[in-house]
Scaffold this motif. Structure first.
Motif, PDB file in Angstrom:
ATOM      1  N   LYS A   1       7.072  20.072 -27.455  1.00  0.00           N
ATOM      2  CA  LYS A   1       5.750  19.522 -26.776  1.00  0.00           C
ATOM      3  C   LYS A   1       4.389  19.255 -27.485  1.00  0.00           C
ATOM      4  O   LYS A   1       4.717  19.149 -28.628  1.00  0.00           O
ATOM      5  CB  LYS A   1       4.970  21.087 -26.911  1.00  0.00           C
TER       6      LYS A   1
ATOM      7  N   ASP B   1       1.428  17.525 -29.577  1.00  0.00           N
ATOM      8  CA  ASP B   1       0.453  18.394 -30.186  1.00  0.00           C
ATOM      9  C   ASP B   1      -0.733  17.383 -30.358  1.00  0.00           C
ATOM     10  O   ASP B   1      -0.709  16.466 -31.485  1.00  0.00           O
ATOM     11  CB  ASP B   1       1.118  18.878 -31.098  1.00  0.00           C
TER      12      ASP B   1
ATOM     13  N   ASN C   1      -6.880  21.181 -29.841  1.00  0.00           N
ATOM     14  CA  ASN C   1      -5.391  20.600 -28.874  1.00  0.00           C
ATOM     15  C   ASN C   1      -5.956  20.307 -27.694  1.00  0.00           C
ATOM     16  O   ASN C   1      -5.104  20.192 -26.728  1.00  0.00           O
ATOM     17  CB  ASN C   1      -3.958  21.617 -29.587  1.00  0.00           C
ATOM     18  N   ASN C   2      -7.090  20.367 -27.429  1.00  0.00           N
ATOM     19  CA  ASN C   2      -6.887  20.386 -25.767  1.00  0.00           C
ATOM     20  C   ASN C   2      -8.111  19.119 -25.338  1.00  0.00           C
ATOM     21  O   ASN C   2      -8.245  18.144 -26.373  1.00  0.00           O
ATOM     22  CB  ASN C   2      -8.192  21.455 -25.462  1.00  0.00           C
TER      23      ASN C   2
ATOM     24  N   ARG D   1     -13.117  23.117 -21.517  1.00  0.00           N
ATOM     25  CA  ARG D   1     -11.701  22.990 -22.943  1.00  0.00           C
ATOM     26  C   ARG D   1     -10.675  22.687 -21.312  1.00  0.00           C
ATOM     27  O   ARG D   1     -10.257  23.593 -20.689  1.00  0.00           O
ATOM     28  CB  ARG D   1     -11.321  23.635 -23.469  1.00  0.00           C
TER      29      ARG D   1
ATOM     30  N   SER E   1      -6.224  21.948 -21.661  1.00  0.00           N
ATOM     31  CA  SER E   1      -4.973  21.236 -21.668  1.00  0.00           C
ATOM     32  C   SER E   1      -4.834  19.819 -20.910  1.00  0.00           C
ATOM     33  O   SER E   1      -5.353  20.128 -19.881  1.00  0.00           O
ATOM     34  CB  SER E   1      -3.637  22.362 -20.840  1.00  0.00           C
ATOM     35  N   MET E   2      -3.936  18.775 -22.120  1.00  0.00           N
ATOM     36  CA  MET E   2      -4.289  17.601 -20.598  1.00  0.00           C
ATOM     37  C   MET E   2      -2.772  17.715 -19.675  1.00  0.00           C
ATOM     38  O   MET E   2      -3.457  17.276 -18.744  1.00  0.00           O
ATOM     39  CB  MET E   2      -2.516  16.978 -22.050  1.00  0.00           C
ATOM     40  N   SER E   3      -1.858  18.270 -19.104  1.00  0.00           N
ATOM     41  CA  SER E   3      -1.933  18.912 -18.566  1.00  0.00           C
ATOM     42  C   SER E   3      -2.233  19.706 -16.830  1.00  0.00           C
ATOM     43  O   SER E   3      -2.871  18.741 -15.210  1.00  0.00           O
ATOM     44  CB  SER E   3      -0.712  19.911 -18.321  1.00  0.00           C
ATOM     45  N   GLU E   4      -2.806  20.821 -16.924  1.00  0.00           N
ATOM     46  CA  GLU E   4      -4.290  21.236 -16.670  1.00  0.00           C
ATOM     47  C   GLU E   4      -4.913  20.623 -16.481  1.00  0.00           C
ATOM     48  O   GLU E   4      -5.592  20.716 -14.829  1.00  0.00           O
ATOM     49  CB  GLU E   4      -4.577  21.986 -17.598  1.00  0.00           C
TER      50      GLU E   4
END
Length: 156
Positions: free
Chosen positions: A64, A66, A102-103, A110, A112-115
């Motif tokens: 995944k 990072d 990592n966000n 904050r 995640s990239m996908s979210e």
């Protein structure tokens, strides 16, 4: 395809006989019961999977992405802006975010990239239940995080 219920003891036995990370419960039962018929169209016979595993031809899942490792390697920087890309790789204005650990930080939250990509793309009229975030964020040079991650994996 049928569903069955089994108790914890039977499930534990089935787990103990499975080839980890290779077999589904169905394939394990086929092997244990010596059923050589064709498995469902979505499964390979366990003997084929074991042969591929021995030959080393089983495809391994890529780690995944990072962001923290990309920052540590110097490919990205903490606090660096990233820009949202559509499915054709074109920048969508108004959705700039910032790397935070990592966000991504966007509107003081904050994600995640996908979210965040999923949420922003949805606002732009795209809809998908699954979005590969690293493919939708790029640096100022237009290089996607996905491409930077590939570069990282080759180098480190």
């Amino acid at each position: 395809m049928r569903n069955i219920e089994i108790d914890d003891e039977v499930f534990g036995y089935l787990q103990s006989k499975a080839i980890p990370f290779v077999e589904t419960p169905n394939l394990t039962l086929r092997r244990l019961f010596n059923l050589n018929g064709k498995p469902t169209r979505f499964e390979k016979p366990s003997s084929q999977i074991v042969q591929e595993q021995r030959k080393g031809t089983l495809r391994k899942k890529q780690p995944k992405t990072d962001l923290h490792k990309l920052v540590q390697s110097g490919l990205l920087q903490e606090g660096q802006p990233l820009f949202l890309l559509d499915y054709q790789g074109k920048k969508i204005p108004g959705y700039d975010s910032t790397i935070s650990g990592n966000n991504l930080l966007w509107n003081n939250e904050r994600f995640s990239m996908s979210e965040l990509a999923k949420e922003c793309l949805k606002k732009e009229g795209f809809s998908s239940e699954s979005v590969r975030g690293p493919a939708h964020w790029s640096n100022t040079d237009g290089i996607s995080v996905k491409e930077l991650w590939k570069q990282y994996l080759k180098t480190y």
